[in-house]
Design a protein around this motif. Sequence first.
Motif, PDB file in Angstrom:
ATOM      1  N   CYS A 228       0.823  -1.220   0.000  1.00  0.00           N
ATOM      2  CA  CYS A 228       0.000   0.000   0.000  1.00  0.00           C
ATOM      3  C   CYS A 228       0.851   1.262   0.000  1.00  0.00           C
ATOM      4  N   GLY A 229       2.119   1.168   0.447  1.00  0.00           N
ATOM      5  CA  GLY A 229       2.966   2.344   0.480  1.00  0.00           C
ATOM      6  C   GLY A 229       3.904   2.471  -0.701  1.00  0.00           C
ATOM      7  N   PHE A 230       3.804   1.574  -1.672  1.00  0.00           N
ATOM      8  CA  PHE A 230       4.698   1.627  -2.831  1.00  0.00           C
ATOM      9  C   PHE A 230       4.413   2.878  -3.661  1.00  0.00           C
ATOM     10  N   GLY A 231       5.484   3.586  -4.011  1.00  0.00           N
ATOM     11  CA  GLY A 231       5.351   4.782  -4.840  1.00  0.00           C
ATOM     12  C   GLY A 231       4.822   6.003  -4.127  1.00  0.00           C
ATOM     13  N   ALA A 232       4.674   5.971  -2.807  1.00  0.00           N
ATOM     14  CA  ALA A 232       4.076   7.099  -2.082  1.00  0.00           C
ATOM     15  C   ALA A 232       4.975   8.323  -2.086  1.00  0.00           C
ATOM     16  N   LEU A 233       6.295   8.138  -2.127  1.00  0.00           N
ATOM     17  CA  LEU A 233       7.203   9.285  -2.118  1.00  0.00           C
ATOM     18  C   LEU A 233       7.181  10.054  -3.432  1.00  0.00           C
ATOM     19  N   ALA A 234       6.666   9.440  -4.490  1.00  0.00           N
ATOM     20  CA  ALA A 234       6.576  10.125  -5.773  1.00  0.00           C
ATOM     21  C   ALA A 234       5.287  10.910  -5.916  1.00  0.00           C
ATOM     22  N   LEU A 235       4.372  10.794  -4.954  1.00  0.00           N
ATOM     23  CA  LEU A 235       3.106  11.504  -5.014  1.00  0.00           C
ATOM     24  C   LEU A 235       3.251  12.914  -4.483  1.00  0.00           C
ATOM     25  N   GLY A 236       2.292  13.747  -4.795  1.00  0.00           N
ATOM     26  CA  GLY A 236       2.254  15.095  -4.247  1.00  0.00           C
ATOM     27  C   GLY A 236       1.802  15.079  -2.804  1.00  0.00           C
ATOM     28  N   PRO A 237       1.936  16.199  -2.095  1.00  0.00           N
ATOM     29  CA  PRO A 237       1.554  16.245  -0.681  1.00  0.00           C
ATOM     30  C   PRO A 237       0.101  15.884  -0.431  1.00  0.00           C
ATOM     31  N   ALA A 238      -0.813  16.366  -1.264  1.00  0.00           N
ATOM     32  CA  ALA A 238      -2.235  16.085  -1.043  1.00  0.00           C
ATOM     33  C   ALA A 238      -2.538  14.606  -1.269  1.00  0.00           C
ATOM     34  N   ALA A 239      -2.007  14.041  -2.350  1.00  0.00           N
ATOM     35  CA  ALA A 239      -2.248  12.623  -2.630  1.00  0.00           C
ATOM     36  C   ALA A 239      -1.611  11.737  -1.580  1.00  0.00           C
ATOM     37  N   ALA A 240      -0.417  12.125  -1.129  1.00  0.00           N
ATOM     38  CA  ALA A 240       0.246  11.332  -0.088  1.00  0.00           C
ATOM     39  C   ALA A 240      -0.520  11.406   1.227  1.00  0.00           C
ATOM     40  N   ALA A 241      -1.079  12.587   1.562  1.00  0.00           N
ATOM     41  CA  ALA A 241      -1.848  12.724   2.796  1.00  0.00           C
ATOM     42  C   ALA A 241      -3.123  11.905   2.759  1.00  0.00           C
ATOM     43  N   ALA A 242      -3.680  11.685   1.583  1.00  0.00           N
ATOM     44  CA  ALA A 242      -4.878  10.844   1.477  1.00  0.00           C
ATOM     45  C   ALA A 242      -4.550   9.374   1.633  1.00  0.00           C
ATOM     46  N   LEU A 243      -3.303   9.004   1.356  1.00  0.00           N
ATOM     47  CA  LEU A 243      -2.897   7.597   1.409  1.00  0.00           C
ATOM     48  C   LEU A 243      -2.178   7.239   2.698  1.00  0.00           C
ATOM     49  N   LEU A 244      -1.404   8.192   3.255  1.00  0.00           N
ATOM     50  CA  LEU A 244      -0.521   7.900   4.372  1.00  0.00           C
ATOM     51  C   LEU A 244      -0.809   8.810   5.560  1.00  0.00           C
TER      52      LEU A 244
END
Length: 296
Positions: A228-244
């Motif tokens: 579920c955390g794969f590729g999370a560092l490549a996301l933007g802040p808003a998308a990452a906050a929705a996932l992590l």
Amino acid sequence: QASRLVELPYSSFDDDDDDDDDTAEQDPGVWYPDPPKPSPFSRCVRYLAFLWNLLFLLLGLLTLAVGVWGLLTKSSLPGGDRGAPLGSDPMLLLLLAGLVASAVSLAGCLGALRANPCLLRFFLGALLVFGGLELLGGLLLLLLRRRLRDALRALLLLCLLRYQEDPDLQFLVDEVQRSLQCCGLESYRDWESNLYFNCSSPGVQACGVPASCCRQPLQGGSVPNAQCGFGALALGPAAAAALLHTGGCAAAMAAGLRGQAGAIAAGAVTLLLLEAVGALMAMRVLRDITAGRVWQ
């Protein structure tokens, strides 16, 4: 008659002395004070001291067994790092704590059961050392709060860097991130410092974070989703906050410690009181031994 007068005093002198000694030893008219018998309170204290130490002996043996089991389990894992130094293994701390607690409690048990003053003195000395170390640790915690906070941050950063190298650290980091709902030291971006999660890494975990950072680590509500955390560092802040959980664990741990300060203080005081009760019972048994009021 002259010879008899010469021989009789000499031959009967020792016999008279022996008779006098036997009479002194066996004379029923001579009163020898009996040693004082233990009171019911002394008996109760002795049994309580034995049971108190027996309880802590069982707890110490349980801690020792957990430490040994952890070391053996870790060494038997197929991917376990057998080349890691033993001194850096957290399970070694459990093993040593269980060994020390078992040895001290066993001394207290045998000292109370067999009325052995040497074992009781060793037990009292060990409790005195433990109490002094606990008080010293509490004072250092109050006086060196900033330095300890910096040391904790350095330790958390080391755990992030060695996440894949030590199964114990991996379990510890996952539990902290999952329970505190945090990710990384200051933020989820701290996982870029890990060699395996860095975006330049050739592995499948590149630009990712551990699954314990995810808001929904379960897939379908029951199955753990390790990706579920794969590729999370490549996301933007808003998308990452929705996932992590993007907040860092350092601030979450500081807030948690401040919130649990009362419970921690109560636990420390309770531990000191338990040690004080054990010491007082051991001192009472030792005093009865000195006064000759302890039975075998």
